[in-house]
Design a protein around this motif. Structure first.
Motif, mmCIF file in Angstrom:
data_model
loop_
_atom_site.group_PDB
_atom_site.id
_atom_site.type_symbol
_atom_site.label_atom_id
_atom_site.label_comp_id
_atom_site.label_asym_id
_atom_site.label_seq_id
_atom_site.Cartn_x
_atom_site.Cartn_y
_atom_site.Cartn_z
ATOM 1 N N GLY A 2 18.527 -53.543 -51.699
ATOM 2 C CA GLY A 2 17.742 -54.745 -51.467
ATOM 3 C C GLY A 2 17.521 -55.540 -52.732
ATOM 4 N N ALA A 3 17.254 -56.826 -52.577
ATOM 5 C CA ALA A 3 16.947 -57.712 -53.707
ATOM 6 C C ALA A 3 16.178 -58.911 -53.194
ATOM 7 N N MET A 4 15.294 -59.437 -54.039
ATOM 8 C CA MET A 4 14.492 -60.605 -53.687
ATOM 9 C C MET A 4 14.422 -61.539 -54.893
ATOM 10 N N GLN A 5 14.691 -62.816 -54.649
ATOM 11 C CA GLN A 5 14.554 -63.850 -55.682
ATOM 12 C C GLN A 5 13.697 -64.975 -55.128
ATOM 13 N N VAL A 6 12.740 -65.463 -55.950
ATOM 14 C CA VAL A 6 11.834 -66.534 -55.534
ATOM 15 C C VAL A 6 11.813 -67.587 -56.628
ATOM 16 N N LEU A 7 11.990 -68.861 -56.229
ATOM 17 C CA LEU A 7 12.002 -69.989 -57.166
ATOM 18 C C LEU A 7 10.997 -71.040 -56.726
ATOM 19 N N LEU A 8 10.340 -71.683 -57.673
ATOM 20 C CA LEU A 8 9.475 -72.829 -57.420
ATOM 21 C C LEU A 8 10.264 -74.103 -57.686
ATOM 22 N N ASP A 9 10.282 -74.990 -56.699
ATOM 23 C CA ASP A 9 11.018 -76.261 -56.807
ATOM 24 C C ASP A 9 12.471 -76.049 -57.202
#
Length: 220
Positions: free
Chosen positions: A72-79
């Motif tokens: 599993g992997a998770m990436q989160v970006l703002l704008d």
């Protein structure tokens, strides 16, 4: 449930799903609009999900969640520019695999593939499903079934952001027949905490497409 969901339908190999709905970033946060898109594959079972949460005019969060070959992997970006999270590791492997198991009712021929999912009865209304992908540790969830024979919910133990195993699960509603299979068009996801459930995701499915092709070639 297998007969209702799959019947004599031949296995499908991919699912392309789009959804709207709402997402809460914390127990005291208000629900925010979300739009998402997800691709499932069957051999080995896995998914790639991308979603966008609208925080306000011109402000959003983009997220990408994956489970591939048991990792599993998770990436989160703002704008779409500022990285808020980029996480992987054993806890993410477990969480993504449990999410995959909970979402396989959208992809029921994979849910009843004995190579990767083993079922065991608990009582008239409950059964345990265990998902094993490759060399990754197996994950299990308990499905609760309604009078119509379809799942009402699934629960299991999932690693939280704090690194602790906590009760977690989802509910299913608005079952429809698509391509010869019975699948839910509405789902909610919650952390099941002693003080009460924290329901953070409410999905409303907009479209499901099995074995989609682009230019004559499979999407996957």
């Amino acid at each position: 449930y297998r007969q209702l969901a799959v019947g004599d339908r031949a296995p499908v190999h991919t699912l392309h799903l789009r959804h709207g709905g709402t997402f809460r970033l914390g127990p005291h946060a208000k629900p925010r609009p979300i739009r998402g898109e997800q691709l499932f594959t069957d051999d080995p079972p896995g998914f790639v999900w991308v979603g966008r949460i609208q925080l306000g005019p011109g402000v959003w969060i983009d997220a990408r969640d994956t489970s591939a070959a048991g990792r599993g992997a998770m990436q989160v970006l703002l704008d779409d520019t500022v990285e808020l999270a980029d996480v992987s590791g054993p806890h993410l492997d477990q969480g993504a695999a449990l999410r995959l198991l909970a979402e396989l009712p959208w992809y029921p021929t994979a849910l009843f593939d004995p190579r990767t999912v083993v079922w065991s009865a608990i009582d008239d209304d409950h059964a345990c499903a265990t998902l094993r992908v490759g060399s990754a540790a197996p994950v299990s969830g308990t499905f609760t079934f309604g009078p119509d024979g379809l799942p009402v919910s699934m629960t299991g133990e999932r690693y939280s952001d704090e690194g602790k195993l906590e009760p977690w699960g989802g509910t299913y509603a608005d079952w429809r027949t698509v391509s010869g299979m019975r699948v839910p068009f509405e789902a909610e996801v919650s952390w099941l905490r002693p003080a009460g459930p924290f329901t953070y995701a409410h999905w409303r499915v907009e479209s499901v497409e099995y074995d989609a092709t682009i230019g004559g070639h499979p999407v996957a």
